[in-house]
Design a protein around this motif. Structure first.
Motif, PDB file in Angstrom:
ATOM      1  N   PHE A 164      46.506  36.080  41.629  1.00  0.00           N
ATOM      2  CA  PHE A 164      46.102  36.942  40.520  1.00  0.00           C
ATOM      3  C   PHE A 164      46.241  38.390  40.954  1.00  0.00           C
ATOM      4  N   ASN A 175      54.819  39.105  45.531  1.00  0.00           N
ATOM      5  CA  ASN A 175      54.291  37.835  46.010  1.00  0.00           C
ATOM      6  C   ASN A 175      55.417  37.177  46.805  1.00  0.00           C
ATOM      7  N   ASP A 207      52.589  29.655  46.569  1.00  0.00           N
ATOM      8  CA  ASP A 207      51.306  29.962  45.938  1.00  0.00           C
ATOM      9  C   ASP A 207      51.363  31.149  44.981  1.00  0.00           C
ATOM     10  N   SER A 208      50.775  30.953  43.795  1.00  0.00           N
ATOM     11  CA  SER A 208      50.601  32.059  42.850  1.00  0.00           C
ATOM     12  C   SER A 208      49.363  32.851  43.246  1.00  0.00           C
ATOM     13  N   THR A 268      47.404  38.371  25.625  1.00  0.00           N
ATOM     14  CA  THR A 268      48.157  37.681  26.676  1.00  0.00           C
ATOM     15  C   THR A 268      49.611  37.520  26.238  1.00  0.00           C
ATOM     16  N   CYS A 288      50.564  37.213  31.584  1.00  0.00           N
ATOM     17  CA  CYS A 288      49.847  38.441  31.923  1.00  0.00           C
ATOM     18  C   CYS A 288      48.976  38.817  30.727  1.00  0.00           C
ATOM     19  N   PHE A 339      55.490  33.238  33.582  1.00  0.00           N
ATOM     20  CA  PHE A 339      54.068  33.368  33.908  1.00  0.00           C
ATOM     21  C   PHE A 339      53.386  34.192  32.830  1.00  0.00           C
ATOM     22  N   PRO A 396      53.600  34.526  40.113  1.00  0.00           N
ATOM     23  CA  PRO A 396      54.158  33.370  40.819  1.00  0.00           C
ATOM     24  C   PRO A 396      54.797  33.766  42.147  1.00  0.00           C
ATOM     25  N   THR A 418      46.384  41.956  33.953  1.00  0.00           N
ATOM     26  CA  THR A 418      46.165  40.970  35.012  1.00  0.00           C
ATOM     27  C   THR A 418      47.185  39.859  34.838  1.00  0.00           C
ATOM     28  N   CYS A 419      47.843  39.484  35.933  1.00  0.00           N
ATOM     29  CA  CYS A 419      48.888  38.452  35.892  1.00  0.00           C
ATOM     30  C   CYS A 419      48.601  37.349  36.898  1.00  0.00           C
ATOM     31  N   THR A 420      49.047  36.155  36.547  1.00  0.00           N
ATOM     32  CA  THR A 420      49.135  35.069  37.517  1.00  0.00           C
ATOM     33  C   THR A 420      50.533  35.212  38.111  1.00  0.00           C
TER      34      THR A 420
END
Length: 178
Positions: free
Chosen positions: A70, A62, A67-68, A119, A102, A100, A158, A154-156
């Motif tokens: 998914f 990223n 902006d983060s 999570t 995941c 963050f 950053p 699945t991760c947000t």
């Protein structure tokens, strides 16, 4: 000719005797693993036209400043055996630590195998070194292994964080022949 046949028969009997007296092959359990560069294991979980999040030679990155996004990473099962753990390796790209979440998922949809979610909070280090985060059966309330499943995470993700690689381990029965 007759002498030649006797010699072959004697050699065959000796060979069979050697096989019969050889120790039996021992079986033991070990680990098989498969690792994959995140550039091919991960993708955007929610498609977007943003070009800031993308696969690169050094992982799934990223590169946004603000902006983060998914991201989802799929794992392969290294054998027909049972997956016992899977790992996500992440790193900071900007010299700052980032925290963050995941979520790991096990179980195969549509197969009758129950799905379970766990999570984890991940914090990358400011020095850019990879941080390994693993999911084990206990994280999902499972006793021994995940079975023949294909986990995902699945991760947000950053800004300025990269997913470096994915690794999955499975139990394998090996035969040790002397």
């Amino acid at each position: 000719m007759y002498r030649h046949q006797q010699l072959l028969l004697a050699l065959a009997v000796l060979g069979f005797g050697a096989l019969a007296s050889a120790p039996a092959a021992a079986a033991f359990q070990g680990n098989a693993y498969t690792g994959q560069n995140a550039a091919s294991a991960c993708q955007l979980s929610i498609p977007t036209t943003s070009t800031q999040v993308r696969p690169k030679a050094t992982g799934f990155r990223n590169e946004s400043a603000t902006d983060s996004a998914f991201a989802i990473c799929g794992y392969t099962n290294p054998t027909a055996g049972a997956v016992k753990t899977f790992i996500l390796r992440t790193a900071s790209m900007d010299g700052a630590a980032h925290t963050f979440n995941c979520t790991g998922v096990v179980g195969n949809a549509g197969t009758g195998t129950p799905q379970a979610y766990a999570t984890k909070s991940i914090t990358t280090t400011a020095d850019g070194m990879a941080v390994s985060t693993s999911w084990a059966p206990a994280d999902f309330g499972i006793e021994s292994n995940f079975g023949a499943t294909f986990p995902s995470v699945t991760c947000t993700l950053p800004p300025q964080v990269a997913i470096i690689s994915t690794v999955s381990y499975a139990d394998v029965d090996f035969i040790n022949t002397p």
